[in-house]
Design a protein around this motif. Structure first.
Motif, mmCIF file in Angstrom:
data_model
loop_
_atom_site.group_PDB
_atom_site.id
_atom_site.type_symbol
_atom_site.label_atom_id
_atom_site.label_comp_id
_atom_site.label_asym_id
_atom_site.label_seq_id
_atom_site.Cartn_x
_atom_site.Cartn_y
_atom_site.Cartn_z
ATOM 1 N N GLN A 59 1.119 -0.638 -0.020
ATOM 2 C CA GLN A 59 0.230 -0.037 0.540
ATOM 3 C C GLN A 59 0.778 1.237 0.306
ATOM 4 N N PRO A 60 0.316 2.005 -1.117
ATOM 5 C CA PRO A 60 1.037 3.956 -0.888
ATOM 6 C C PRO A 60 1.562 3.734 0.111
ATOM 7 N N GLY A 61 2.563 4.299 0.658
ATOM 8 C CA GLY A 61 3.685 4.704 1.896
ATOM 9 C C GLY A 61 4.634 3.433 2.862
ATOM 10 N N ASP A 62 3.919 2.526 2.527
ATOM 11 C CA ASP A 62 4.740 0.850 3.433
ATOM 12 C C ASP A 62 6.379 1.490 2.818
ATOM 13 N N ASP A 63 6.677 0.618 3.856
ATOM 14 C CA ASP A 63 8.486 0.862 3.802
ATOM 15 C C ASP A 63 8.828 -0.280 2.504
ATOM 16 N N ILE A 64 9.364 0.346 1.618
ATOM 17 C CA ILE A 64 9.796 -0.651 0.535
ATOM 18 C C ILE A 64 11.332 -1.926 0.753
ATOM 19 N N ARG A 65 11.619 -1.027 2.104
ATOM 20 C CA ARG A 65 12.637 -2.353 2.593
ATOM 21 C C ARG A 65 12.055 -3.756 3.215
ATOM 22 N N SER A 66 10.702 -3.425 3.142
ATOM 23 C CA SER A 66 9.721 -4.331 3.748
ATOM 24 C C SER A 66 9.133 -5.837 2.578
ATOM 25 N N ILE A 67 9.737 -5.203 1.524
ATOM 26 C CA ILE A 67 8.444 -6.144 0.386
ATOM 27 C C ILE A 67 8.767 -7.031 0.491
ATOM 28 N N ASP A 68 8.699 -8.364 0.039
ATOM 29 C CA ASP A 68 8.708 -9.629 0.727
ATOM 30 C C ASP A 68 8.125 -10.200 -0.898
ATOM 31 N N TRP A 69 10.256 -9.993 -1.723
ATOM 32 C CA TRP A 69 9.911 -10.107 -3.218
ATOM 33 C C TRP A 69 9.641 -11.451 -3.823
ATOM 34 N N ARG A 70 9.519 -12.057 -2.489
ATOM 35 C CA ARG A 70 8.842 -13.802 -3.538
ATOM 36 C C ARG A 70 7.274 -14.265 -3.514
ATOM 37 N N VAL A 71 7.192 -13.742 -2.797
ATOM 38 C CA VAL A 71 5.824 -13.018 -2.657
ATOM 39 C C VAL A 71 5.362 -12.901 -3.919
ATOM 40 N N THR A 72 5.948 -11.449 -4.036
ATOM 41 C CA THR A 72 5.706 -10.120 -5.232
ATOM 42 C C THR A 72 5.887 -11.196 -6.419
ATOM 43 N N ALA A 73 7.099 -11.620 -6.583
ATOM 44 C CA ALA A 73 6.881 -12.498 -7.787
ATOM 45 C C ALA A 73 5.970 -13.597 -7.917
ATOM 46 N N ARG A 74 5.730 -14.334 -7.030
ATOM 47 C CA ARG A 74 4.576 -15.586 -7.454
ATOM 48 C C ARG A 74 3.496 -15.276 -7.442
ATOM 49 N N ARG A 75 3.029 -13.777 -7.148
ATOM 50 C CA ARG A 75 1.887 -12.845 -7.267
ATOM 51 C C ARG A 75 1.685 -12.371 -8.025
ATOM 52 N N GLN A 76 2.569 -11.951 -8.744
ATOM 53 C CA GLN A 76 2.408 -10.463 -9.356
ATOM 54 C C GLN A 76 2.184 -9.502 -9.015
ATOM 55 N N ALA A 77 2.520 -9.279 -8.494
ATOM 56 C CA ALA A 77 2.352 -7.771 -7.314
ATOM 57 C C ALA A 77 2.614 -7.688 -5.884
ATOM 58 N N PRO A 78 2.788 -6.640 -5.858
ATOM 59 C CA PRO A 78 3.809 -5.466 -4.830
ATOM 60 C C PRO A 78 3.237 -6.475 -3.426
ATOM 61 N N HIS A 79 4.165 -6.555 -2.422
ATOM 62 C CA HIS A 79 3.607 -7.334 -1.685
ATOM 63 C C HIS A 79 4.447 -7.424 -0.045
ATOM 64 N N THR A 80 4.120 -7.057 0.729
ATOM 65 C CA THR A 80 4.508 -6.007 2.226
ATOM 66 C C THR A 80 4.802 -7.325 3.118
ATOM 67 N N LYS A 81 6.002 -7.632 3.975
ATOM 68 C CA LYS A 81 5.880 -7.733 4.823
ATOM 69 C C LYS A 81 5.232 -7.238 6.109
ATOM 70 N N LEU A 82 4.696 -7.649 7.850
ATOM 71 C CA LEU A 82 4.545 -6.866 8.292
ATOM 72 C C LEU A 82 4.912 -7.453 9.776
ATOM 73 N N TYR A 83 5.261 -6.458 10.199
ATOM 74 C CA TYR A 83 6.277 -6.988 12.109
ATOM 75 C C TYR A 83 4.884 -6.407 12.847
ATOM 76 N N GLU A 84 4.988 -7.328 13.924
ATOM 77 C CA GLU A 84 4.330 -6.627 15.357
ATOM 78 C C GLU A 84 5.021 -6.592 16.584
ATOM 79 N N GLU A 85 5.304 -4.956 16.997
ATOM 80 C CA GLU A 85 6.750 -5.023 17.820
ATOM 81 C C GLU A 85 6.435 -6.170 19.396
ATOM 82 N N GLU A 86 7.123 -6.858 19.792
ATOM 83 C CA GLU A 86 6.587 -7.429 21.285
ATOM 84 C C GLU A 86 7.192 -6.477 22.545
ATOM 85 N N ARG A 87 6.352 -6.915 23.587
ATOM 86 C CA ARG A 87 6.434 -5.368 24.213
ATOM 87 C C ARG A 87 5.941 -5.741 25.351
ATOM 88 N N GLU A 88 7.330 -6.333 26.591
ATOM 89 C CA GLU A 88 7.297 -7.599 27.374
ATOM 90 C C GLU A 88 7.216 -6.446 28.957
#
Length: 313
Positions: A59-88
């Motif tokens: 989505q516009p505004g996503d960090d391009i460093r988080s793009i999952d290139w394998r999923v992007t290549a497989r689905r022929q559309a840019p996909h981004t990895k999302l992370y959830e910060e663990e706070r203990e």
């Protein structure tokens, strides 16, 4: 139908089975999300953190460093990895099983409700990925367990709760004498055990507050989020209009006539004085409070307090 033992004492297997009730509850963050301070839950914000959450379409505004290139290549559309910060955040549960908790006129004994609330909070904290520790005292023994993020630690805490409850077969004179110091000792110990930024729950009837309790709570509040979960019995708030009743005392049963006007007035004066003292204690120490009754299911009472977006106090 509940047995006598079930309402006066709760066993380790029953405390373990509280997992089923705890699954429907969630713990809130102690601070607003904008504070960006470690809390009881994972951050709702997604970013480059420790725990992988999911892959979704870019989505516009996503960090391009988080793009999952394998999923992007497989689905022929840019996909981004999302992370959830663990706070203990360490959770410290202070449970009062003193002599005044060995009582109820309805529902279950206060010591049972205290153990149930402590158990529910322990399971919730463990499932949130937080460290769980506890201080349990019963007028004779004070047990300390430092916060740790292991199921074994929760089970050890539950075992302590089961062991330190007063037994229905105990002789009245075997109960330790009423003391205003046990709660204070536990709070002093909590200052040594709790790490800065801990979430502390004090589960008690608070009948043993002293002139120093507010100070001890206030010291903890300076560096931690502190909640007082108070357990009360309806008889302690208001006597029946008439009838003869017996309550347990160190020397055996003590009978009283609820229809005696002078006795009623003296009782209400004593209740009002204690309520005023307790209100002042919590106000000056800035501790958030919640009320639990012996005739109410703890999980039901906790739900609106600890549900999504809920706060204690």
């Amino acid at each position: 139908m509940a047995t006598i033992d079930a309402v006066t004492h709760i066993s380790l297997p029953d405390l373990i089975r509280l997992q089923a009730d705890a699954r429907a509850l969630t713990l809130p963050s102690a601070k607003p999300a904008r504070a960006r301070q470690a809390g009881m839950q994972r951050s709702p914000q997604r970013g480059r953190g420790m725990a992988f959450a999911e892959v979704r379409q870019y989505q516009p505004g996503d960090d391009i460093r988080s793009i999952d290139w394998r999923v992007t290549a497989r689905r022929q559309a840019p996909h981004t990895k999302l992370y959830e910060e663990e706070r203990e955040r360490p959770i410290l549960l202070i449970c009062d099983l003193g002599p005044t908790m060995f009582f109820a006129s309805t529902g279950a004994y206060k010591q049972v409700r205290a153990a149930q609330i402590t158990g529910l909070l322990a399971w919730l904290a463990l499932w949130s990925g937080d460290q769980v520790g506890g201080i349990v005292f019963n007028g004779k023994t004070l047990s300390v367990q430092r916060p740790a993020r292991r199921k074994k630690s929760v089970l050890r805490l539950l075992d302590t709760l089961a062991e330190q409850q007063h037994s229905p077969t105990e002789e009245p004179d075997a109960l330790p004498p009423y003391s205003g110091n046990s709660l204070d000792h536990a709070l002093i110990e909590a200052r040594r055990v709790a790490h800065t930024g801990s979430r502390i729950f004090v589960i008690s009837d608070f009948l043993s507050v002293s002139a120093d309790t507010s100070t001890h709570l206030g010291v903890l509040v300076r560096h931690n989020a502190v909640n007082a979960l108070r357990i009360v019995d309806p008889l302690e708030q208001r006597l029946p209009d008439h009838g003869h009743f017996a309550v347990a005392g160190p020397q055996g049963p003590v009978w009283f006539d609820a229809g005696n006007r002078r006795f009623q007035e003296a009782w209400q004066e004593k209740v009002a004085a204690h309520e005023a003292r307790l209100e002042e204690c919590f106000r000056t120490s800035q501790v958030a409070t919640a009320l639990f009754s012996t005739n109410a299911d703890p999980a039901t009472t906790l739900k609106p307090l600890l549900g999504p977006g809920g706060r204690i106090g």
